[in-house]
Design a protein around this motif. Structure first.
Motif, PDB file in Angstrom:
ATOM      1  N   LEU A 350     -10.713 -22.353 -19.892  1.00 29.57           N
ATOM      2  CA  LEU A 350     -10.288 -21.037 -19.422  1.00 29.57           C
ATOM      3  C   LEU A 350      -8.930 -20.655 -19.993  1.00 29.57           C
ATOM      4  CD1 LEU A 350     -11.501 -21.201 -15.715  1.00 29.57           C
ATOM      5  CD2 LEU A 350     -12.349 -19.674 -17.505  1.00 29.57           C
ATOM      6  N   ALA A 351      -8.034 -21.634 -20.178  1.00 28.42           N
ATOM      7  CA  ALA A 351      -6.734 -21.343 -20.779  1.00 28.42           C
ATOM      8  C   ALA A 351      -6.910 -20.834 -22.206  1.00 28.42           C
ATOM      9  CB  ALA A 351      -5.855 -22.591 -20.761  1.00 28.42           C
ATOM     10  N   ILE A 352      -7.800 -21.481 -22.959  1.00 28.26           N
ATOM     11  CA  ILE A 352      -8.080 -21.026 -24.319  1.00 28.26           C
ATOM     12  C   ILE A 352      -8.748 -19.663 -24.296  1.00 28.26           C
ATOM     13  CG2 ILE A 352      -9.516 -21.451 -26.343  1.00 28.26           C
ATOM     14  CD1 ILE A 352      -7.065 -23.146 -26.329  1.00 28.26           C
ATOM     15  N   GLN A 353      -9.688 -19.465 -23.373  1.00 25.35           N
ATOM     16  CA  GLN A 353     -10.372 -18.181 -23.262  1.00 25.35           C
ATOM     17  C   GLN A 353      -9.369 -17.051 -23.030  1.00 25.35           C
ATOM     18  OE1 GLN A 353     -12.358 -16.789 -19.617  1.00 25.35           O
ATOM     19  NE2 GLN A 353     -14.278 -16.838 -20.760  1.00 25.35           N
ATOM     20  N   THR A 354      -8.458 -17.265 -22.082  1.00 26.02           N
ATOM     21  CA  THR A 354      -7.458 -16.241 -21.770  1.00 26.02           C
ATOM     22  C   THR A 354      -6.568 -15.959 -22.966  1.00 26.02           C
ATOM     23  OG1 THR A 354      -7.447 -16.894 -19.436  1.00 26.02           O
ATOM     24  CG2 THR A 354      -5.547 -15.650 -20.234  1.00 26.02           C
ATOM     25  N   ALA A 355      -6.103 -17.017 -23.635  1.00 29.10           N
ATOM     26  CA  ALA A 355      -5.219 -16.838 -24.782  1.00 29.10           C
ATOM     27  C   ALA A 355      -5.914 -16.059 -25.891  1.00 29.10           C
ATOM     28  CB  ALA A 355      -4.750 -18.194 -25.297  1.00 29.10           C
ATOM     29  N   LEU A 356      -7.155 -16.444 -26.216  1.00 24.05           N
ATOM     30  CA  LEU A 356      -7.885 -15.744 -27.268  1.00 24.05           C
ATOM     31  C   LEU A 356      -8.156 -14.291 -26.887  1.00 24.05           C
ATOM     32  CD1 LEU A 356     -10.496 -18.472 -28.312  1.00 24.05           C
ATOM     33  CD2 LEU A 356      -8.468 -17.744 -29.583  1.00 24.05           C
ATOM     34  N   GLY A 357      -8.507 -14.078 -25.620  1.00 27.05           N
ATOM     35  CA  GLY A 357      -8.802 -12.725 -25.176  1.00 27.05           C
ATOM     36  C   GLY A 357      -7.609 -11.796 -25.285  1.00 27.05           C
ATOM     37  N   PHE A 358      -6.450 -12.244 -24.820  1.00 30.12           N
ATOM     38  CA  PHE A 358      -5.275 -11.380 -24.870  1.00 30.12           C
ATOM     39  C   PHE A 358      -4.735 -11.228 -26.290  1.00 30.12           C
ATOM     40  CE2 PHE A 358      -5.453 -11.736 -20.339  1.00 30.12           C
ATOM     41  CZ  PHE A 358      -4.863 -10.560 -19.890  1.00 30.12           C
ATOM     42  N   LEU A 359      -4.907 -12.251 -27.120  1.00 28.63           N
ATOM     43  CA  LEU A 359      -4.547 -12.085 -28.528  1.00 28.63           C
ATOM     44  C   LEU A 359      -5.436 -11.036 -29.185  1.00 28.63           C
ATOM     45  CD1 LEU A 359      -3.898 -15.765 -29.667  1.00 28.63           C
ATOM     46  CD2 LEU A 359      -2.206 -13.929 -29.496  1.00 28.63           C
ATOM     47  N   LEU A 360      -6.718 -11.041 -28.845  1.00 26.86           N
ATOM     48  CA  LEU A 360      -7.637 -10.060 -29.413  1.00 26.86           C
ATOM     49  C   LEU A 360      -7.268  -8.644 -28.998  1.00 26.86           C
ATOM     50  CD1 LEU A 360     -10.208  -9.616 -31.105  1.00 26.86           C
ATOM     51  CD2 LEU A 360     -11.526  -9.844 -28.994  1.00 26.86           C
ATOM     52  N   THR A 361      -6.762  -8.480 -27.789  1.00 23.17           N
ATOM     53  CA  THR A 361      -6.379  -7.131 -27.349  1.00 23.17           C
ATOM     54  C   THR A 361      -5.305  -6.531 -28.247  1.00 23.17           C
ATOM     55  OG1 THR A 361      -4.654  -7.896 -25.803  1.00 23.17           O
ATOM     56  CG2 THR A 361      -6.904  -7.690 -24.941  1.00 23.17           C
ATOM     57  N   THR A 362      -4.460  -7.380 -28.826  1.00 24.61           N
ATOM     58  CA  THR A 362      -3.413  -6.849 -29.712  1.00 24.61           C
ATOM     59  C   THR A 362      -4.022  -6.210 -30.954  1.00 24.61           C
ATOM     60  OG1 THR A 362      -3.092  -8.918 -30.967  1.00 24.61           O
ATOM     61  CG2 THR A 362      -1.869  -8.680 -28.915  1.00 24.61           C
ATOM     62  N   VAL A 363      -5.187  -6.704 -31.387  1.00 28.26           N
ATOM     63  CA  VAL A 363      -5.846  -6.160 -32.576  1.00 28.26           C
ATOM     64  C   VAL A 363      -6.333  -4.742 -32.309  1.00 28.26           C
ATOM     65  CG1 VAL A 363      -7.791  -6.427 -34.154  1.00 28.26           C
ATOM     66  CG2 VAL A 363      -6.505  -8.439 -33.407  1.00 28.26           C
ATOM     67  N   THR A 364      -7.018  -4.544 -31.185  1.00 27.38           N
ATOM     68  CA  THR A 364      -7.590  -3.221 -30.936  1.00 27.38           C
ATOM     69  C   THR A 364      -6.526  -2.217 -30.487  1.00 27.38           C
ATOM     70  OG1 THR A 364      -8.270  -4.061 -28.761  1.00 27.38           O
ATOM     71  CG2 THR A 364      -9.936  -3.962 -30.476  1.00 27.38           C
ATOM     72  N   ILE A 365      -5.525  -2.673 -29.747  1.00 32.20           N
ATOM     73  CA  ILE A 365      -4.434  -1.770 -29.392  1.00 32.20           C
ATOM     74  C   ILE A 365      -3.756  -1.246 -30.657  1.00 32.20           C
ATOM     75  CG2 ILE A 365      -2.132  -1.650 -28.352  1.00 32.20           C
ATOM     76  CD1 ILE A 365      -3.143  -3.618 -26.218  1.00 32.20           C
ATOM     77  N   LEU A 366      -3.497  -2.160 -31.601  1.00 32.41           N
ATOM     78  CA  LEU A 366      -2.858  -1.767 -32.857  1.00 32.41           C
ATOM     79  C   LEU A 366      -3.794  -0.930 -33.716  1.00 32.41           C
ATOM     80  CD1 LEU A 366      -0.395  -2.008 -34.699  1.00 32.41           C
ATOM     81  CD2 LEU A 366      -1.372  -4.117 -35.624  1.00 32.41           C
ATOM     82  N   ALA A 367      -5.092  -1.283 -33.726  1.00 36.50           N
ATOM     83  CA  ALA A 367      -6.048  -0.563 -34.569  1.00 36.50           C
ATOM     84  C   ALA A 367      -6.123   0.913 -34.180  1.00 36.50           C
ATOM     85  CB  ALA A 367      -7.428  -1.199 -34.468  1.00 36.50           C
ATOM     86  N   VAL A 368      -6.136   1.189 -32.881  1.00 36.20           N
ATOM     87  CA  VAL A 368      -6.166   2.589 -32.448  1.00 36.20           C
ATOM     88  C   VAL A 368      -4.896   3.307 -32.898  1.00 36.20           C
ATOM     89  CG1 VAL A 368      -6.246   4.142 -30.463  1.00 36.20           C
ATOM     90  CG2 VAL A 368      -7.691   2.105 -30.500  1.00 36.20           C
ATOM     91  N   GLY A 369      -3.756   2.611 -32.818  1.00 34.91           N
ATOM     92  CA  GLY A 369      -2.510   3.220 -33.287  1.00 34.91           C
ATOM     93  C   GLY A 369      -2.525   3.501 -34.778  1.00 34.91           C
ATOM     94  N   LEU A 370      -3.095   2.593 -35.560  1.00 39.83           N
ATOM     95  CA  LEU A 370      -3.178   2.802 -37.005  1.00 39.83           C
ATOM     96  C   LEU A 370      -4.081   3.977 -37.351  1.00 39.83           C
ATOM     97  CD1 LEU A 370      -3.392  -0.897 -38.239  1.00 39.83           C
ATOM     98  CD2 LEU A 370      -1.499   0.696 -38.619  1.00 39.83           C
ATOM     99  N   LEU A 371      -5.119   4.184 -36.536  1.00 36.06           N
ATOM    100  CA  LEU A 371      -5.992   5.339 -36.743  1.00 36.06           C
ATOM    101  C   LEU A 371      -5.273   6.649 -36.449  1.00 36.06           C
ATOM    102  CD1 LEU A 371      -9.334   3.990 -35.224  1.00 36.06           C
ATOM    103  CD2 LEU A 371      -8.899   4.517 -37.624  1.00 36.06           C
ATOM    104  N   ASP A 372      -4.212   6.559 -35.622  1.00 35.00           N
ATOM    105  CA  ASP A 372      -3.377   7.720 -35.282  1.00 35.00           C
ATOM    106  C   ASP A 372      -4.223   8.913 -34.844  1.00 35.00           C
ATOM    107  OD1 ASP A 372      -1.016   9.114 -34.924  1.00 35.00           O
ATOM    108  OD2 ASP A 372      -0.923   9.818 -36.998  1.00 35.00           O
ATOM    109  N   PRO A 373      -5.029   8.743 -33.779  1.00 38.57           N
ATOM    110  CA  PRO A 373      -5.896   9.850 -33.356  1.00 38.57           C
ATOM    111  C   PRO A 373      -5.087  11.013 -32.786  1.00 38.57           C
ATOM    112  CG  PRO A 373      -5.954   8.081 -31.741  1.00 38.57           C
ATOM    113  CD  PRO A 373      -5.154   7.579 -32.898  1.00 38.57           C
ATOM    114  N   THR A 374      -5.312  12.180 -33.306  1.00 43.95           N
ATOM    115  CA  THR A 374      -4.615  13.375 -32.807  1.00 43.95           C
ATOM    116  C   THR A 374      -5.590  14.497 -32.464  1.00 43.95           C
ATOM    117  OG1 THR A 374      -4.319  14.132 -35.096  1.00 43.95           O
ATOM    118  CG2 THR A 374      -2.506  12.876 -34.110  1.00 43.95           C
TER     119      THR A 374
END
Length: 414
Positions: A350-374
């Motif tokens: 579960l510790a690994i699951q949590t770490a991987l999950g929250f690391l993955l969130t950084t990818v999609t949070i950043l990806a939406v920002g890079l798309l710069d939706p307006t």
């Protein structure tokens, strides 16, 4: 009646659940403080398209570091859980105040946001440990309530911003209000919570033990389902307030208070989904509940993008459906791993699951920002990207459902 039955019937567990859930709700308020005031910061700090995702990612990374540190040191076994919870809430409040009154730009804000996430790692996992000491038969429901409290707590800054905007209060006070709530949450647990009759030592993290757990195909599939879920969840929570504000503006509604209130309703509605899913999963099965939740949330992500600029009431209605389902399945993935992992390995897995999950969130949070939706096109692409996560998760959980080991979940309900 044996000891397990006596503990399960202990009426004090409901009081404890109410205290820990309320503490969790208030203590999580600092998490999305930056996102709640992002439209203002965009002007005051000239955030640019990567400013908000960078601030959001700092919290995610802080949480990963804090959660792994707690697991590696087994600090929850040395420090009483209620003290650790209160300390985490207090540190998050102080760091959040630093973000409000000491930071002058994104660069100086990053350390405060990182420490906020680090501190909150002492809130949610510790709250789970407290509940595990009191709940056996109804643990699925209890965890669903706790995740629901986390969800509503994460939405609180949007409510504070709505109230502040309607009264002309500046963003610093909005962020400070979240810190006050965090301190209140810590005090509630410090004063009112106690260890339960089934309190057990927190499992010490071991990378070797985690590897052993992940050699099990069923554990890998449950984890893949969780990653698909996390691909969507925190990016949605981060960006939906800006989407709502832009969509409302395109529809001719420009009130900052209205947009923030709508964002609060959408994110906070997930609290309902967590409780209902926690109740249903023990009866209908983990794979059934997670597959349905991801199907609805992924569809909602696509539909709401198509509704950019539509009547605000329609946008909010679809947003609430998305908000309810995007987090409804969250606790079930962790519960599934705890049921499927070999004896003695669930904690590390579960510790690994949590770490991987929250690391993955950084990818999609950043990806939406890079798309710069307006505009509508940008948001449709961004939210379509988020819908890919639930699609992968559905495939993983459908495969898990067909495996014989799935019978170990939810008393055979798969």
């Amino acid at each position: 009646m044996d000891r397990a039955s006596q503990a399960a019937e202990d009426p004090r567990r409901w009081r404890l659940l109410a205290i820990v859930a309320a503490g969790e709700l208030f203590a999580m308020a600092p998490w999305f403080s930056a996102s709640a005031v992002a439209p203002v910061l965009a002007n005051d700090w000239d955030l640019g398209r990567l400013g908000l995702p960078t601030l959001a990612i700092a919290v995610q990374l802080g949480f990963v570091v804090g959660a792994l540190a707690l697991a590696a040191t087994a600090a929850a076994d040395v420090v009483p859980a209620r003290l650790l919870f209160a300390a985490g809430a207090a540190l998050a409040a102080v760091a959040n105040l630093g973000f409000a009154y000491l930071a002058r730009d994104p660069a100086t804000a990053l350390p405060f946001r990182f420490v906020t996430g680090l501190a909150l790692a002492g809130v949610y996992p510790v709250g789970l440990k407290l509940l595990a000491g009191w709940f056996r038969l109804e643990r699925g429901l209890a965890i669903g309530v706790l995740v629901g409290a986390l969800t509503i707590g994460s939405a609180l800054p949007y409510l504070l911003r709505a109230l502040g905007a309607s009264q002309g209060i500046d963003w610093h006070a909005t962020v400070a209000g979240a810190s006050v709530l965090a301190i209140l949450g810590g005090v509630l647990v410090l004063v009112g919570a106690t260890d339960g009759p089934w309190d057990v030592p927190a499992p010490r993290f071991s990378l070797d033990i985690a590897r052993a757990a992940f050699r099990e195909p069923s554990v890998r599939l449950a984890n893949l389902g969780y990653l698909g879920h996390m691909w969507e969840l925190y990016a949605m929570w981060t960006w939906v307030p800006l989407f709502v504000a832009a969509s409302f503006a395109a529809a001719g509604t420009h009130s900052a208070a209205t947009g923030s209130l709508a964002a609060f309703a959408i994110v906070a509605s997930g609290g309902i989904g967590c409780v209902v899913a926690g109740r249903l999963a023990d009866r209908l099965g983990r794979t059934s509940v997670t597959i349905v939740a991801m199907a609805v949330s992924g569809t909602s992500a696509i539909v709401i993008g198509l509704l950019f600029g539509a009547a605000p009431a329609v946008t909010v209605a679809v947003g609430v459906i998305w908000g309810v389902t995007v987090v409804a399945d969250s606790a079930q993935f962790s519960t599934a791993v705890s049921e499927l992992a070999p004896p003695g390995s669930a904690g590390s897995a579960l510790a690994i699951q949590t770490a991987l999950g929250f690391l993955l969130t950084t990818v999609t949070i950043l990806a939406v920002g890079l798309l710069d939706p307006t505009d509508g096109t940008g948001w449709r692409i961004a939210f379509g990207l988020l819908a890919l996560g639930p699609l992968v998760g559905i495939v993983a959980m459908a495969r898990l459902r067909r495996r014989p080991e799935a019978g170990r979940m939810a008393n055979g309900h798969r």
